[in-house]
Enzyme design. Structure first.
Site, short mmCIF file in Angstrom:
data_model
loop_
_atom_site.label_atom_id
_atom_site.label_comp_id
_atom_site.label_asym_id
_atom_site.label_seq_id
_atom_site.Cartn_x
_atom_site.Cartn_y
_atom_site.Cartn_z
CD GLU B 60 -1.97 -2.31 1.39
OE1 GLU B 60 -0.79 -2.66 1.66
OE2 GLU B 60 -2.81 -3.14 1.21
CG HIS B 129 -10.75 -7.01 8.08
ND1 HIS B 129 -9.68 -7.50 9.06
CD2 HIS B 129 -10.63 -7.08 7.05
CE1 HIS B 129 -9.04 -7.98 8.01
NE2 HIS B 129 -9.24 -7.82 6.72
#
Ligand code: TPP
Ligand code: MG
Lengths: 373, 328
Positions: B60, B129
């Site tokens: 990322e 998450h």
């Protein structure tokens, strides 16, 4: 044997290295006088690492660096007065005094900045090289970073992509053997940084960073390799900073002896000796170059010192680009000189012909694996 | 007007903008051959090829920084974050580079880039998450932050974000992707920085954004049955905040409830309260109420997960409280 280098090239290299040296000495002085504040990282000792590559590149090749960033723009032709003004936080600086010593940007000379987060510029460079490939330009990007930055995850993530996508980017690790006070040998499992390239099937080589001609040759060769679409290159320039990490650092973590020994490898007298030995110029020539540069740097300091601070209105500019707002062209704004500014093809003109992962290749791989798409 | 799912609306926006401007490319994990982790990029690889729909390694920080660099020299990247939870690894490039390039360069550089992906709770995914992280980024000057709730806004705001000259962060939602709504065809661009009154009312203003919008609408309908007229103001953009719209609505209803999926402390809602108390204090008939995610980590167990998040009953209770109705 005759020198393979022209007299102009050699003297230009000498002039640029001396300019950086003189500029940095005066910057150090101005810091001591309280005219420059914050972090001020000098380039003294590392001049060859900036000048050799600049001479080997095209002026329109992209370049960017960490916060030790006065040397490269000066070598590329940035206005010394405007760089000094940035160091002093004045309106006439390249970033109107908003960036200071660590953030020199001179887009006219394709110098895309100094970055203060260790390793943060490494992915940016791959992206600039990506843009060149995307637009089918034969430009290369050169990115400087320190030996300590080589331990950042950003470097490893970027090398992987740069190599996989064969991006035309040259990474130059300025291995001055220390990250602040920490010797690279103390924190790196493999202190020879160039070896890290091999993990990504990427070309990596050590270079004598105290020899401007070695730097010149290495980058010339690397640039050719990149322009031919063969992928990225990592050059480890073995160099040394003669001063502390920044002006605030007395550098007590190294011995006097070590510094004295390293100073014997000073790249500036080394080039001078070479030119003299080749019989291309004698002391009078060097003296006149030095005299001219001394005057130029004196003028730069005077220009900066006499410049005003930015107006408080500047607080509200340059955070968000407003609708229809143009980019600031520093030399035009400050000195009233017309400058060439980069332009890019519009979204309708641009044709992207590059296939990053050719379809046939992907399908062949699928077929081999017994997959049906 | 055609009915589209939120993900289809995004897909349409991407396809149209990529068609219009060859400088636009999409990069992210699984965006190409897999057609997107949430199928937002369905079919785009076939249409635009592998240089413009790029399957990135799981890096990322790396592919975000690479795209910031590409934006510095004229491209207009769209960076898909598989979810914003993972984009925390890329935060350095967003905050220290993208948000500051214009400033550090004294106006020489611009960074037209979109970072987008789902935020908020996906459903039974536990704490790593399930975070609504938009408030973190709303803090930084140099960024724009958007969080559309409806398919029409998703399309129109993504198009505006791609055309914007600044870094724009777009928070979508795993539980928004399948929501359907009418979406105008073709050139439908929703300006950034403008809130939208999604339901008019006179007794109270419910201010919200993203998925919470649907709970607010549900609450407003329930309240209507009891004769309470709630206005629902969808902020849509969290930086810059549409002060004018917030104040106009509160001045009309004299009461406000702010509903936010994320945590309350230092949340976007706290800033909205601040705007209201400093500029519309005399218009208020009651203290402003906030409904936020509970100040705990999200659990996997269904009952704990539900209890952690705002929902219509909690919103109804808050509305009754600002209206001083019994039972609140
Ligand atoms: C991410 C990050 N961590 C720490 C620092 C503080 N810091 C600034 S320079 C530096 C050392 C970097 O050394 P190196 O990369 O070798 O470059 P050099 O200064 O030797 O040119 C450190 C630790 C920082 N600026 N950014
Ligand atoms: Mg170092």
């Amino acid at each position: 044997m005759a020198s393979p280098y022209s007299k102009e090239l050699l003297l230009d290299m000498y002039r640029k290295m001396y300019l950086i040296r003189r500029f940095e000495e005066r910057a150090g002085q101005q810091y001591t006088l309280g005219k420059i504040a914050g972090f001020c990282h000098l380039y003294i000792g590392q001049e060859a690492v900036a000048v050799g590559p600049v001479e080997a590149l095209r002026p329109d090749d992209y370049m960017l660096s960490a916060y030790r960033d006065h040397g490269q723009p000066l070598a590329r032709g940035s206005d010394a007065g405007m760089v000094m003004a940035e160091l002093m936080g004045r309106d006439t600086g390249y970033s109107k005094g908003k960036g200071g010593s660590m953030h020199i940007f001179d887009i006219e000379h394709h110098f895309y900045g100094g970055y203060g987060i260790v390793g943060g510029q490494i992915p940016l460079a791959a992206g600039m090289a990506f843009a060149s490939r995307y637009r089918n330009e034969d430009r290369v990007t050169v990115c400087y970073f320190g030996d300590a930055a080589a331990s950042q995850g950003a470097l490893h993530e970027t090398f992987n992509m740069a190599s996989k996508w064969k991006l035309p980017v040259i990474y130059i690790c300025e291995n001055n053997r220390y990250g602040m006070g920490t010797a690279i040998s103390r924190i790196a499992a493999v202190p020879e940084i160039y070896k890290r390239a091999s993990a990504y099937d990427m070309r990596g080589e050590p270079v004598d960073g105290m020899d401007v001609l070695a730097m010149y040759e290495a980058v010339k060769d690397a640039a050719e390799y990149c322009r031919a679409g063969k992928g990225p290159v990592l050059l480890e320039a073995n160099t040394y900073r003669f001063r502390g990490h920044s002006m605030a650092d007395p550098a007590t973590y190294r011995t006097k002896h070590e510094v004295e020994e390293e100073r014997k490898g000073d790249p500036i007298p080394k080039l001078r000796a070479y030119i003299k030995k080749q019989g291309l110029a004698q002391d009078d020539v060097f003296e006149s170059i030095e005299e001219e540069v001394n005057v130029l740097v004196d003028q730069a300091v005077k220009f900066a010192d006499e410049s005003p601070e930015p107006s408080l209105d500047e607080l509200w500019r340059d955070t968000i680009v407003e609708e229809g707002e143009e980019d600031v062209r520093p030399r035009e704004r400050v000195l009233g000189q017309k400058v060439n500014w980069p332009t890019y093809p519009s979204g309708q003109e641009l044709k992207v012909t590059w296939d990053l992962e050719p379809r046939e290749q992907a399908e062949a791989a699928d077929k081999k694996a017994g997959l049906i798409r | 007007m055609p009915e589209l799912m939120y993900r289809e609306a995004l897909n349409q926006a991407l396809a149209e903008e990529m068609e219009r401007d060859a400088n636009v490319y999409l990069i992210g994990e699984e965006v190409g051959r897999y057609n997107g982790a949430f199928k937002v990029s369905q079919g785009l690889l076939d249409k635009f090829g592998s240089a413009r729909i790029i399957d990135a390694p799981i890096a990322e920080l790396g592919f975000t920084g690479l795209s910031v660099g590409a934006a510095m020299v004229g491209l207009r990247p769209v960076v898909e974050m598989m979810t914003w939870n993972f984009a925390i690894l890329a935060m350095d490039q967003i905050v220290n580079n993208a948000a500051k390039l214009r400033h550090m360069s004294g106006g020489q550089l611009r960074c037209p880039i979109v970072f987008r992906g789902p935020g908020g709770a996906g459903g039974r995914l536990s704490s790593q998450h399930s975070q609504a992280l938009e408030a973190n980024y709303a803090h930084f000057p140099g960024l724009k932050v958007i969080a559309p709730a409806t398919p029409a806004d998703a399309k129109g705001m993504l198009k505006a974000a791609i055309r914007d000259e600044n870094p724009v962060l777009m928070f979508e939602g795993e539980r928004l992707y399948a929501i359907k709504g009418e979406v105008p065809e073709g050139e439908h661009v929703v300006p950034l920085g403008k809130a939208d009154v999604k339901r008019e009312g006179s007794d109270v203003t419910i201010i919200t954004w993203s998925r919470m919008y649907y709970f607010c609408m549900q609450a407003a309908e329930e309240l209507a049955k009891e004769g309470i007229s709630a206005e629902v103001l969808d902020l849509r953009t969290l930086r810059p905040l549409d002060e004018e719209a917030i104040l106009a609505s509160v001045r009309k209803t004299n009461r406000a409830v702010i509903v936010e999926e994320g945590w309350g402390l230092a949340g976007v809602g706290a800033s909205v309260v601040d705007i209201i108390q400093s500029k519309a204090f005399d218009d208020l008939d009651a203290p402003v109420e906030r409904v936020t995610g509970l100040d705990v980590n999200m659990s996997y167990a269904a009952n704990l997960e539900n209890a952690t998040q705002p929902d219509a009953p909690k919103i109804i209770a808050a509305v009754k409280k600002v209206l001083y109705r019994e039972g609140a």
